[in-house]
Design a protein around this motif. Structure first.
Motif, short mmCIF file in Angstrom:
data_model
loop_
_atom_site.label_atom_id
_atom_site.label_comp_id
_atom_site.label_asym_id
_atom_site.label_seq_id
_atom_site.Cartn_x
_atom_site.Cartn_y
_atom_site.Cartn_z
N LEU A 1 21.86 -112.71 -31.51
CA LEU A 1 21.56 -113.53 -30.34
C LEU A 1 21.76 -112.69 -29.09
CD1 LEU A 1 23.69 -116.61 -31.42
CD2 LEU A 1 21.18 -116.51 -31.47
N CYS A 2 20.87 -112.84 -28.12
CA CYS A 2 21.04 -112.02 -26.91
C CYS A 2 20.64 -112.81 -25.68
CB CYS A 2 20.25 -110.71 -27.02
SG CYS A 2 18.70 -110.77 -27.92
N ILE A 3 21.62 -113.10 -24.84
CA ILE A 3 21.38 -113.90 -23.65
C ILE A 3 20.76 -113.05 -22.55
CG2 ILE A 3 23.68 -113.50 -22.60
CD1 ILE A 3 23.57 -116.53 -21.80
N HIS A 4 19.79 -113.65 -21.86
CA HIS A 4 19.16 -112.98 -20.72
C HIS A 4 19.93 -113.34 -19.45
CE1 HIS A 4 16.27 -111.94 -17.59
NE2 HIS A 4 15.61 -111.24 -18.49
N PRO A 5 20.19 -112.38 -18.58
CA PRO A 5 20.91 -112.68 -17.34
C PRO A 5 20.09 -113.57 -16.41
CG PRO A 5 20.89 -110.31 -17.81
CD PRO A 5 19.91 -110.94 -18.74
N ASP A 6 20.78 -114.12 -15.42
CA ASP A 6 20.14 -114.95 -14.40
C ASP A 6 19.16 -114.11 -13.58
OD1 ASP A 6 21.85 -117.03 -15.18
OD2 ASP A 6 23.41 -116.34 -13.80
N ASP A 7 18.06 -114.74 -13.18
CA ASP A 7 17.01 -114.02 -12.44
C ASP A 7 16.48 -114.92 -11.34
OD1 ASP A 7 15.06 -112.31 -11.60
OD2 ASP A 7 13.76 -112.55 -13.35
N PRO A 8 16.87 -114.64 -10.07
CA PRO A 8 17.78 -113.60 -9.62
C PRO A 8 19.23 -113.97 -9.88
CG PRO A 8 16.97 -114.86 -7.73
CD PRO A 8 16.22 -115.36 -8.93
N PRO A 9 20.12 -112.98 -9.79
CA PRO A 9 21.51 -113.19 -10.23
C PRO A 9 22.41 -113.77 -9.14
CG PRO A 9 21.20 -110.89 -9.70
CD PRO A 9 19.87 -111.55 -9.46
N PHE A 10 22.02 -114.91 -8.61
CA PHE A 10 22.86 -115.64 -7.64
C PHE A 10 22.39 -117.09 -7.62
CE2 PHE A 10 19.83 -112.85 -5.36
CZ PHE A 10 18.93 -113.78 -4.87
N PRO A 11 23.23 -118.01 -7.12
CA PRO A 11 22.88 -119.44 -7.15
C PRO A 11 21.67 -119.76 -6.28
CG PRO A 11 25.24 -119.13 -6.82
CD PRO A 11 24.61 -117.78 -6.65
N LEU A 12 20.88 -120.72 -6.75
CA LEU A 12 19.72 -121.21 -6.01
C LEU A 12 19.69 -122.73 -6.05
CD1 LEU A 12 16.89 -118.90 -7.48
CD2 LEU A 12 18.00 -118.64 -5.26
N LEU A 13 19.23 -123.34 -4.97
CA LEU A 13 18.97 -124.78 -4.93
C LEU A 13 20.19 -125.61 -5.30
CD1 LEU A 13 15.49 -124.70 -6.69
CD2 LEU A 13 15.91 -124.92 -4.23
N GLY A 14 21.38 -125.06 -5.04
CA GLY A 14 22.60 -125.77 -5.37
C GLY A 14 22.96 -125.71 -6.84
N LEU A 15 22.16 -124.97 -7.62
CA LEU A 15 22.43 -124.85 -9.06
C LEU A 15 23.37 -123.68 -9.33
CD1 LEU A 15 18.74 -125.25 -10.29
CD2 LEU A 15 20.55 -126.97 -10.49
N PRO A 16 24.34 -123.86 -10.21
CA PRO A 16 25.23 -122.76 -10.54
C PRO A 16 24.52 -121.71 -11.40
CG PRO A 16 25.75 -124.66 -11.89
CD PRO A 16 24.71 -125.10 -10.91
N ARG A 17 24.95 -120.48 -11.30
CA ARG A 17 24.48 -119.39 -12.16
C ARG A 17 25.72 -118.72 -12.74
NH1 ARG A 17 18.86 -117.52 -11.67
NH2 ARG A 17 17.75 -119.35 -10.93
N VAL A 18 25.73 -118.50 -14.06
CA VAL A 18 26.96 -118.03 -14.71
C VAL A 18 26.73 -116.81 -15.60
CG1 VAL A 18 28.07 -120.29 -14.60
CG2 VAL A 18 26.68 -119.71 -16.60
N VAL A 19 25.56 -116.16 -15.46
CA VAL A 19 25.30 -114.93 -16.24
C VAL A 19 24.69 -113.91 -15.29
CG1 VAL A 19 24.37 -113.98 -18.39
CG2 VAL A 19 24.79 -116.44 -18.21
N SER A 20 25.46 -113.55 -14.26
CA SER A 20 24.94 -112.69 -13.19
C SER A 20 25.70 -111.38 -13.02
CB SER A 20 24.98 -113.45 -11.85
OG SER A 20 24.15 -114.59 -11.88
N THR A 21 26.94 -111.33 -13.49
CA THR A 21 27.79 -110.17 -13.22
C THR A 21 28.41 -109.65 -14.51
OG1 THR A 21 29.79 -111.50 -12.92
CG2 THR A 21 28.38 -111.20 -10.99
N GLU A 22 29.04 -108.49 -14.40
CA GLU A 22 29.74 -107.94 -15.55
C GLU A 22 30.86 -108.86 -16.00
OE1 GLU A 22 32.11 -103.90 -17.04
OE2 GLU A 22 30.96 -103.87 -15.16
N ALA A 23 31.54 -109.49 -15.04
CA ALA A 23 32.61 -110.42 -15.39
C ALA A 23 32.06 -111.62 -16.17
CB ALA A 23 33.34 -110.89 -14.13
N ASP A 24 30.89 -112.11 -15.77
CA ASP A 24 30.26 -113.22 -16.49
C ASP A 24 29.99 -112.83 -17.94
OD1 ASP A 24 30.16 -114.83 -14.21
OD2 ASP A 24 28.12 -114.22 -13.70
#
Length: 394
Positions: A235-258
């Motif tokens: 299984l391989c998750i794709h990071p957020d694109d772009p890697p920051f929140p948009l439209l008030g929606l959270p993004r949780v796969v954007s950084t090395e820590a994520d």
């Protein structure tokens, strides 16, 4: 690396013959015709395999190397009561893929929107066209076209003022283009969200924080990773694109820590990463070669592309030629080659992601980012880089 290209199925203007002639041996595709959340039947999987392999010859052949994507239903992302059954459906699809010999499955966990841009045909100095994201233009959509309640808190006063000025000077055609671009659906699809009901989709996340979405993701991977490990599926998750929140929606796969938190959430090697240098490379704080080395054993799929931060601002970027963006493609490919050598020669599937629309493709209708010639250029450059690096490593 296993050289692949994404193919959106029989309606894709880029044919399997085009992909074969590009020198690929792998195809990255999905059963887009099956509604999200439903089981992928063995018969449908086998039918797609037979289409891909129909033109195979001894000296040139294609195989379905990677599923991209087996999408995650919004009910799983939001932890709705339907989550248990939806996860069982997902597991059944994994079992069916394993029966058919397909062992790499990409997915993402982005709420509502799969990816976002504000321009699909940004003209480069050489006349080629690229995908582009401009934060002020996105603010125009959010504040003035969508008119999302409470959106102003997500933008600085300077961006709000610039967005208002920009909106006042835009023609009706420009506003319509921006709306359609922001509401575009999955890559490779001509379908889009509708402005009339889009806010209601966002509202369903109003009580879901980043921490809650992260826990929902970790619950999902803890639920499916043991089975994937048993089936031999990566299984391989794709990071957020772009890697920051948009439209008030959270993004949780954007950084090395994520990514580190996700890998820790389920220790099976099957719980892995689609390492997308374009998505992760938008952020200057992501050290891509270092991340490849630190997550080496959990990287099961590669998207190699480059983005360029205009004005050194991660909120304004466009898709750059594969070797000339902000990230160091040489060091990235070197880290991949070193990892493959460490694995004893095991090859990681790679596709050149998002090519420019260029040359004869400028006269054709193609899916944004997925014209044939631009990806062929990227593949050729990456293959040359890979060959040169391999020749220097012993």
């Amino acid at each position: 690396m296993i050289h692949t290209m994404r193919w959106f199925g029989p309606n894709d203007p880029v044919s399997l013959m085009d992909i074969r002639q590009a020198g690929c041996t792998g195809v990255v595709t999905a059963l887009h015709q099956i509604p999200v959340g439903e089981v992928w039947p063995i018969e449908a999987i086998q039918e797609r395999i037979s289409i891909i392999e129909a033109g195979n010859k001894e000296w040139t052949s294609l195989h379905w190397s990677v599923v991209e994507s087996l999408p995650v239903h919004e009910g799983i992302k939001k932890a709705l009561p339907s989550r248990a059954q939806l996860i069982e459906n997902y597991k059944t699809s994994l079992r069916n893929l394993a029966v058919c010999g397909i062992k790499t499955v990409c997915y993402n966990f982005m709420p509502v929107l799969d990816w976002s841009r504000t321009k699909l045909n940004f003209e480069m100095p050489d006349g080629a066209r690229a995908l582009r994201f401009v934060w002020t233009d996105f603010a125009v959509f959010d504040l003035h076209i969508l008119q999302r309640p409470g959106a102003a808190v997500d933008y600085t006063p300077a961006v709000q003022a610039a967005a208002s000025e920009r909106f006042e000077t835009m023609s009706d055609a420009e506003k319509e283009e921006l709306k359609n671009t922001a509401l575009l659906g999955l890559p490779g699809s001509e379908e889009a969200f509708h402005l009339e009901n889009f806010q209601s989709l966002l509202d369903e996340y109003k009580d879901i924080s980043a921490d809650q979405l992260r826990e929902n993701l970790h619950y999902f991977v803890r639920s499916i990773s043991p089975l994937a490990q048993e089936l031999g599926i990566n299984l391989c998750i794709h990071p957020d694109d772009p890697p920051f929140p948009l439209l008030g929606l959270p993004r949780v796969v954007s950084t090395e820590a994520d990514l580190a938190a996700l890998m820790d959430a389920s220790p099976e090697r099957a719980n892995g990463i689609t390492f997308c240098t374009g998505s992760l490379g938008v952020r200057a704080d992501n050290d891509l070669p270092g991340m490849i080395r630190r997550f080496a054993d959990r990287i099961h799929f590669l998207h190699l592309r480059a983005t360029f931060r205009e004005q050194n601002d991660p909120l304004i970027f466009h898709e750059a030629p594969h070797l000339t963006g902000d990230m160091d493609m040489f060091e990235v490919v070197k880290a991949v080659v070193e990892e493959e050598k460490r694995r004893g020669g095991e090859q990681i599937p790679m596709r050149p992601d998002h090519g420019h629309q260029m040359l004869d493709d400028l006269k054709k209708k193609t899916y944004p980012g997925y014209s044939a010639i631009g990806r062929l250029r990227g593949l050729a450059e990456i293959r040359g880089l890979e060959l040169a690096i391999r020749s220097t490593l012993h």
